[in-house]
Motif scaffolding. Structure first.
Motif, PDB file in Angstrom:
ATOM      1  N   TYR A   1       0.972  -0.955  -0.048  1.00  0.00           N
ATOM      2  CA  TYR A   1       0.096   0.005  -0.078  1.00  0.00           C
ATOM      3  C   TYR A   1       0.722   1.178  -0.105  1.00  0.00           C
ATOM      4  O   TYR A   1       1.924   1.407   0.689  1.00  0.00           O
ATOM      5  CB  TYR A   1      -0.805   0.043   1.362  1.00  0.00           C
ATOM      6  CG  TYR A   1      -1.795  -1.198   1.301  1.00  0.00           C
ATOM      7  CD1 TYR A   1      -3.111  -0.968   0.788  1.00  0.00           C
ATOM      8  CD2 TYR A   1      -1.710  -2.344   1.875  1.00  0.00           C
ATOM      9  CE1 TYR A   1      -4.143  -2.008   0.785  1.00  0.00           C
ATOM     10  CE2 TYR A   1      -2.518  -3.408   1.639  1.00  0.00           C
ATOM     11  CZ  TYR A   1      -3.901  -3.108   1.225  1.00  0.00           C
ATOM     12  OH  TYR A   1      -4.747  -4.362   1.265  1.00  0.00           O
TER      13      TYR A   1
ATOM     14  N   HIS B   1      -4.752   3.171   1.099  1.00  0.00           N
ATOM     15  CA  HIS B   1      -5.744   2.255   0.728  1.00  0.00           C
ATOM     16  C   HIS B   1      -5.591   1.790  -0.720  1.00  0.00           C
ATOM     17  O   HIS B   1      -5.871   0.806  -1.182  1.00  0.00           O
ATOM     18  CB  HIS B   1      -7.285   2.746   0.632  1.00  0.00           C
ATOM     19  CG  HIS B   1      -7.468   4.084  -0.247  1.00  0.00           C
ATOM     20  ND1 HIS B   1      -7.156   5.370   0.316  1.00  0.00           N
ATOM     21  CD2 HIS B   1      -7.992   4.011  -1.499  1.00  0.00           C
ATOM     22  CE1 HIS B   1      -7.452   5.869  -0.712  1.00  0.00           C
ATOM     23  NE2 HIS B   1      -8.034   5.503  -1.654  1.00  0.00           N
TER      24      HIS B   1
ATOM     25  N   ASP C   1      -2.727 -12.271   5.055  1.00  0.00           N
ATOM     26  CA  ASP C   1      -3.418 -11.826   6.381  1.00  0.00           C
ATOM     27  C   ASP C   1      -3.220 -10.469   6.859  1.00  0.00           C
ATOM     28  O   ASP C   1      -3.533  -9.804   7.688  1.00  0.00           O
ATOM     29  CB  ASP C   1      -2.824 -12.676   7.711  1.00  0.00           C
ATOM     30  CG  ASP C   1      -1.459 -12.699   7.869  1.00  0.00           C
ATOM     31  OD1 ASP C   1      -0.810 -12.032   7.060  1.00  0.00           O
ATOM     32  OD2 ASP C   1      -0.940 -13.298   8.453  1.00  0.00           O
ATOM     33  N   GLU C   2      -2.514  -9.868   5.750  1.00  0.00           N
ATOM     34  CA  GLU C   2      -2.305  -8.217   5.957  1.00  0.00           C
ATOM     35  C   GLU C   2      -1.370  -7.972   6.947  1.00  0.00           C
ATOM     36  O   GLU C   2      -1.497  -6.733   7.549  1.00  0.00           O
ATOM     37  CB  GLU C   2      -3.381  -7.331   5.827  1.00  0.00           C
ATOM     38  CG  GLU C   2      -4.112  -7.512   4.265  1.00  0.00           C
ATOM     39  CD  GLU C   2      -5.208  -6.223   4.265  1.00  0.00           C
ATOM     40  OE1 GLU C   2      -5.700  -5.680   5.223  1.00  0.00           O
ATOM     41  OE2 GLU C   2      -4.930  -5.754   3.153  1.00  0.00           O
TER      42      GLU C   2
ATOM     43  N   CYS D   1       2.985  -5.520   3.279  1.00  0.00           N
ATOM     44  CA  CYS D   1       2.273  -6.499   3.945  1.00  0.00           C
ATOM     45  C   CYS D   1       2.232  -7.881   3.485  1.00  0.00           C
ATOM     46  O   CYS D   1       2.347  -8.106   2.331  1.00  0.00           O
ATOM     47  CB  CYS D   1       0.691  -6.028   4.097  1.00  0.00           C
ATOM     48  SG  CYS D   1       0.430  -4.220   4.866  1.00  0.00           S
TER      49      CYS D   1
ATOM     50  N   THR E   1      -5.602   0.549  10.275  1.00  0.00           N
ATOM     51  CA  THR E   1      -6.582   1.441   9.865  1.00  0.00           C
ATOM     52  C   THR E   1      -8.078   1.668  10.635  1.00  0.00           C
ATOM     53  O   THR E   1      -8.600   2.667  10.445  1.00  0.00           O
ATOM     54  CB  THR E   1      -7.103   0.869   8.488  1.00  0.00           C
ATOM     55  OG1 THR E   1      -7.435  -0.236   8.675  1.00  0.00           O
ATOM     56  CG2 THR E   1      -5.740   1.002   7.579  1.00  0.00           C
ATOM     57  N   SER E   2      -7.961   0.936  11.794  1.00  0.00           N
ATOM     58  CA  SER E   2      -8.807   1.203  12.663  1.00  0.00           C
ATOM     59  C   SER E   2      -8.691   2.110  13.574  1.00  0.00           C
ATOM     60  O   SER E   2      -9.706   2.638  14.511  1.00  0.00           O
ATOM     61  CB  SER E   2      -9.147  -0.197  13.529  1.00  0.00           C
ATOM     62  OG  SER E   2      -8.160  -0.515  14.298  1.00  0.00           O
TER      63      SER E   2
ATOM     64  N   THR F   1      -1.611  -6.043  12.177  1.00  0.00           N
ATOM     65  CA  THR F   1      -2.191  -5.791  10.637  1.00  0.00           C
ATOM     66  C   THR F   1      -2.612  -4.421  10.229  1.00  0.00           C
ATOM     67  O   THR F   1      -2.546  -3.686  10.853  1.00  0.00           O
ATOM     68  CB  THR F   1      -3.301  -7.015  10.641  1.00  0.00           C
ATOM     69  OG1 THR F   1      -4.301  -6.346  11.140  1.00  0.00           O
ATOM     70  CG2 THR F   1      -2.802  -8.229  11.100  1.00  0.00           C
ATOM     71  N   ARG F   2      -2.704  -4.476   8.835  1.00  0.00           N
ATOM     72  CA  ARG F   2      -3.036  -3.336   8.135  1.00  0.00           C
ATOM     73  C   ARG F   2      -4.360  -3.009   8.824  1.00  0.00           C
ATOM     74  O   ARG F   2      -4.952  -1.713   9.152  1.00  0.00           O
ATOM     75  CB  ARG F   2      -3.150  -3.261   6.607  1.00  0.00           C
ATOM     76  CG  ARG F   2      -3.689  -2.066   6.013  1.00  0.00           C
ATOM     77  CD  ARG F   2      -3.672  -2.150   4.520  1.00  0.00           C
ATOM     78  NE  ARG F   2      -4.444  -1.200   4.105  1.00  0.00           N
ATOM     79  CZ  ARG F   2      -5.782  -1.155   3.720  1.00  0.00           C
ATOM     80  NH1 ARG F   2      -6.524  -2.101   3.957  1.00  0.00           N
ATOM     81  NH2 ARG F   2      -6.236   0.007   3.269  1.00  0.00           N
ATOM     82  N   GLY F   3      -5.250  -3.933   8.900  1.00  0.00           N
ATOM     83  CA  GLY F   3      -6.567  -3.588   9.460  1.00  0.00           C
ATOM     84  C   GLY F   3      -6.632  -3.165  10.743  1.00  0.00           C
ATOM     85  O   GLY F   3      -7.537  -2.413  11.017  1.00  0.00           O
ATOM     86  N   GLN F   4      -5.853  -3.608  11.578  1.00  0.00           N
ATOM     87  CA  GLN F   4      -5.682  -3.114  12.930  1.00  0.00           C
ATOM     88  C   GLN F   4      -5.408  -1.690  13.161  1.00  0.00           C
ATOM     89  O   GLN F   4      -5.866  -0.593  13.707  1.00  0.00           O
ATOM     90  CB  GLN F   4      -4.788  -3.862  13.830  1.00  0.00           C
ATOM     91  CG  GLN F   4      -5.259  -5.186  14.250  1.00  0.00           C
ATOM     92  CD  GLN F   4      -4.317  -5.914  15.007  1.00  0.00           C
ATOM     93  OE1 GLN F   4      -3.242  -6.034  14.559  1.00  0.00           O
ATOM     94  NE2 GLN F   4      -4.759  -6.906  15.958  1.00  0.00           N
TER      95      GLN F   4
END
Length: 526
Positions: free
Chosen positions: A432, A512, A461-462, A457, A495-496, A490-493
């Motif tokens: 990204y 993104h 599982d990113e 990443c 970006t949260s 992770t990327r999800g964590q």
């Protein structure tokens, strides 16, 4: 101990408080062998050695530190504290900041400040301020050792056997000292090429920060972070600077980021010569240095295309560093070294322990370890706790964050994109990225073309494998994100997390667009 507990039970609240303080201040008696002069001798008074020695002394051990600085070929010496304090991180960051202030002054008028059309910088004032601060740090380190009851010897240590060293002062006085354990923390010094005039006329980073006169037109030979940082702040201070690179910039770092660093330096006025190798430095009657170099086509090792030459007031060599181990007589003690490089080889069971059970090494002298001051400090403290306090924690050399203080700072943690692809395969890596514009750049219309972030990443599982940030205050930004990467985020964590607006750091969690998508990665709004 039982008597102390009985006493504690009959004391009043105020007396109990004083008793607690008293017991914290009383150092426990050394449980080391009295057949030696010391429980621990640390060879090297840099950040790692000082941290280790003070920690061991705090745990009640008899400790000595030996520190000795060989003069550079130009005769430069310095006080206690090692490379970082005297000729590395600290003076480098101060001079880097001085150059950033100059750039800020240029843009101040557009923010409404009444700034003179021409501003002038004083090299002498800057060097004076930097050196005054360094001398205060030298003194502070000596006081800290005394406060911890660590014996400090301004002497050079060489091994006689695995438990004995000879300490030699600058005047030649020799003293034999024995210890149960030793820690080698002698650090590194700049390399010099086998080239006419290199040692006679060129300077290194050991000399630059105390240079008594302005450097003037400067040639910086090298492509390391030391080379680029020095070239960057010298350009920012108003000097004519040329960087001569034999091959790629910032070897070991992400190469896309490294090329963006170079692009930004060029946009600030630094001249860059690629594929060039200096051959000779001659001093002219005028005092200027005539440098001759070979220009190669096709990269290192290819045929020579032509010879070039130019004159400079200062030549700064920054072609790498080598460990200060070759004159320690390590072979006499039985310590295994890499014969070609001089680095000490750590054991597989405990990386800081050498091939001799009672001799350890920390910091830059250890083979295949990050050459960073905070790494040496942490490794030194943890080692002392394992040796003398029953601790079990070892230094973790994975995912260590760092920053290159070029005019546009580059901070990173984890794997480069190249290393991630090499380890996991291109199909298993997602990158990204984003080009962004710092808000503070808008009014003064500063160049933002190289302000760039990328997150490497795992595609499955990113999990974040590497994070790279090029922009203002990169060190401050990457420190916090380094914690996340260290914890396996992770990327999800990431970006949260809610971003702090308006900041450059928030662009990290807003990314993104993937490289794989081919979409435009330019940030266009909030």
């Amino acid at each position: 101990m039982a008597a102390s507990l009985r006493l504690f039970t009959v004391l009043g609240p105020a007396q109990k408080f004083q008793f607690r303080i008293f017991t914290k201040l009383v150092r426990p008696l050394s449980s080391g062998s009295n057949q030696y002069d010391y429980d621990l001798i640390v060879i090297g008074g840099g950040s790692g050695g000082l941290a280790c020695s003070k920690e061991a002394a705090q745990l009640g051990r008899r400790v000595a530190v030996l520190d000795y600085v060989d003069p550079s070929p130009q005769g430069t010496v310095w006080g206690l504290g090692g490379t970082c304090v005297n000729v590395g991180c600290i003076p480098k960051k101060l001079m880097h900041h001085a150059s950033l202030l100059g750039e800020a002054v240029k843009g101040a008028a557009k923010y409404g400040w009444d700034v003179p059309q021409e501003t002038k910088h004083s090299w002498e004032v800057l060097v004076g301020g930097v050196q005054n601060h360094l001398r205060s740090l030298n003194w502070g380190h000596r006081v800290a050792l005394k406060d911890k009851s660590v014996d400090y010897l301004n002497a050079y240590g060489t091994f006689v056997d695995a438990h004995t060293i000879k300490a030699t002062t600058r005047s030649g006085k020799e003293t034999i000292l024995t210890a149960d354990r030793f820690v080698i923390a002698t650090g590194m010094r700049p390399k010099y090429p086998q080239m006419e005039g290199a040692r006679e006329y060129a300077h290194s980073s050991d000399d630059l920060f105390s240079l008594q006169k302005p450097p003037g037109k400067t040639l910086v030979v090298g492509a390391s972070y030391v080379a680029l940082e020095c070239a960057g702040f010298l350009t920012g201070l108003g000097y004519d600077v040329t960087v001569m690179m034999r091959s790629i910039p910032l070897r070991g770092f992400d190469q896309q980021m490294a090329e963006l660093v170079i692009d930004n330096m060029v946009s600030h006025g630094t001249r860059v010569l690629r594929g060039c190798v200096p051959q000779q430095i001659l001093k002219q009657a005028s005092g200027e240095l005539a440098v001759t170099w070979q220009r190669q086509t096709g990269g290192p090792g290819s045929a020579v295309d032509a010879d070039d030459s130019d004159e400079f007031s200062t030549v700064l060599l920054a072609i790498g560093r080598e460990p200060c181990t070759k004159s320690l007589n390590l072979d006499v003690a039985g310590v295994k070294m890499n014969e070609s490089t001089g680095f000490i080889v750590g054991s597989e069971e405990e990386s800081e322990r050498t091939s001799v059970p009672n001799i350890y090494a920390i910091g830059d002298v250890l083979q295949d370890r990050p050459e960073l001051t905070p790494v040496a400090i942490k490794a030194g403290k943890l080692l002392a706790r394992r040796l003398y306090d029953g601790a079990t924690e070892h230094m973790d050399y994975v995912n260590v964050p760092t920053t290159v203080f070029t005019p546009l700072e580059y901070g990173c943690v984890g794997l480069s994109e190249e290393n991630a692809v090499q380890l996991h395969g291109e199909d298993n890596v997602e990158v990204y990225h984003a080009f962004y514009k710092p808000l503070e750049y808008i009014i003064p219309e500063r160049n933002h073309q190289q302000c760039y972030i990328k997150m490497v990443c795992s595609r499955q599982d990113e999990k974040i494998l590497g994070l790279h940030f090029l922009g203002p205050h990169a060190g401050e930004v990457i420190q916090g994100f380094g914690f996340a990467v260290k914890c396996g985020a992770t990327r999800g964590q990431l970006t949260s997390v809610v971003g702090i607006h308006p900041t450059c750091a928030e662009e990290v969690i807003k990314m993104h667009v993937t490289k794989r998508s081919g979409e435009d990665a330019t940030v266009t709004g909030c």
